[in-house]
Design a protein around this motif. Sequence first.
Motif: not given
Length: 492
Positions: A422-426, A479-487
């Motif tokens: 999972a890639v997020v901005p920093a 539930a669908a297996g998506k990564i909760r990136k905001h967490a």
Amino acid sequence: MLADIPDLIARRGELSSDKVALEESGRLLTYAELDRRAGQAASLMAERGVGEGDRVAILCRNRIAFFEILFGCAKLGAILVPLNWRMPPSELAELIDDCAPALLFAGVEDEAAADALALPTIGLDRDYEALVARAPAGRWRGQWPAEDIWYLIYTSGTTGRPKGVIYNFRMAMANYVNIGSAIGLTSTDATANFLPLFHTAGINLHSLPTLIAGGRVIVVGVFDAEPVVRLLEGRRLDTFFAVPTVYQALLDHPRFAAAPLDHVRHWGCGGAPLPDALVEHYRALGVRICNGMGMTETGPTAFLADPADAWDRIGSVGRARTLCNARIVDEEGRDVADGEVGDLLFSGPGVTPGYWGDEAATRAAFTADGWLRSGDLARRDGDGLHYIVGRRKEMFISGGENVYPAEVEKVLAAHPAIAEAAVVPAPDPRWGEVARAFILTTSGSTPTPEELHAFCRARLAAYKVPRSFEYVSDFPRTAAGKIRKHALSVAE
């Protein structure tokens, strides 16, 4: 546009009275029995004061009773609200405040959470069977207005607070056409129901369309690879739909590869990005996983790749299905040329009319001329096949260049030691923002950050390469297996 839809389960009870509709742990329920018990469930709800337009919540793992209550609500005119049993009571209370149900059904595993919600409650494992047995089948409305609300599905909240997506009867019929025509659904098909029923895929892929068609739905409960593999070994399944995490779990099962997989006519996937490596593993087994894309708000079927393209166009979600219109537009709302990235929009009878009790969110979700904003960035190739590039809200700018996290994640997932990324901005003082990668490794060796940087740099422009890598034991997921990136934490 449809005005009224005949009582679907009553009609199916007439056409296929002795055929098995639902199966669970050896229990068989015919269509005639399902119709009768749905009527009894409607009577039970009416006896408890539930009327047309009232909400009925249900908190349970997958079971036959869910479908009895779902069709019972349709007969009565009530609105079913499946609740996410993975949520703690504090989060469930927010949903209860939002939809104000008059009654709650709860399974034994979730009774503690149900008690905390302080609603009139019927225990599905304590009281339901005796109460339904005593209730009359009744005579209920024979026509279901197409625009009437049937149930609410609360969004999984990958970017924030869940919203109640309205599902009406028109959407159910449109999804039946969209998925049914894509997979060649017939009355002789059997499918497995294991995706959670508080998620649109648990209801609509492929269970509800199969029941409308007159096929058999085998209820597994919660997903476990072993019972699913046994169904495959017994040649019990004709169609199959799952999220990528389920496909990976099946691949890891010791008997899966030896099962007669060719008995399944169609393998579908959605809910989260499908890694290329997983497609290749299944290709080695002769299985064509058809990648798709949809939203809770699209009913959900929007795109699904054709089997002929599953191996040759890996990464594509195919073309828009029969009753789904799709456009890719620029920031001014103009259609972009093939090959260009733009915002993906939807329209058609499968699209929700909006969010429960939230006019502001509904207005924000649609363009002035009525197209649903998906929030996804996509491109279409010259053959009309579509590719999802990423989420508009996830895209960030590094040194003046657009970075699409999905593109970086796809590269990282190709590394043999990485199971998922999972890639997020920093924040970065020089470039504004840079990529930060969270890595879930396989059971083998763990690559160093330096190795991962070099791996990415050989495949990506420098501004797309993550500046830091963090290793996780698992991701917070929907539930669908998506990564909760905001967490995911992005704090330095």
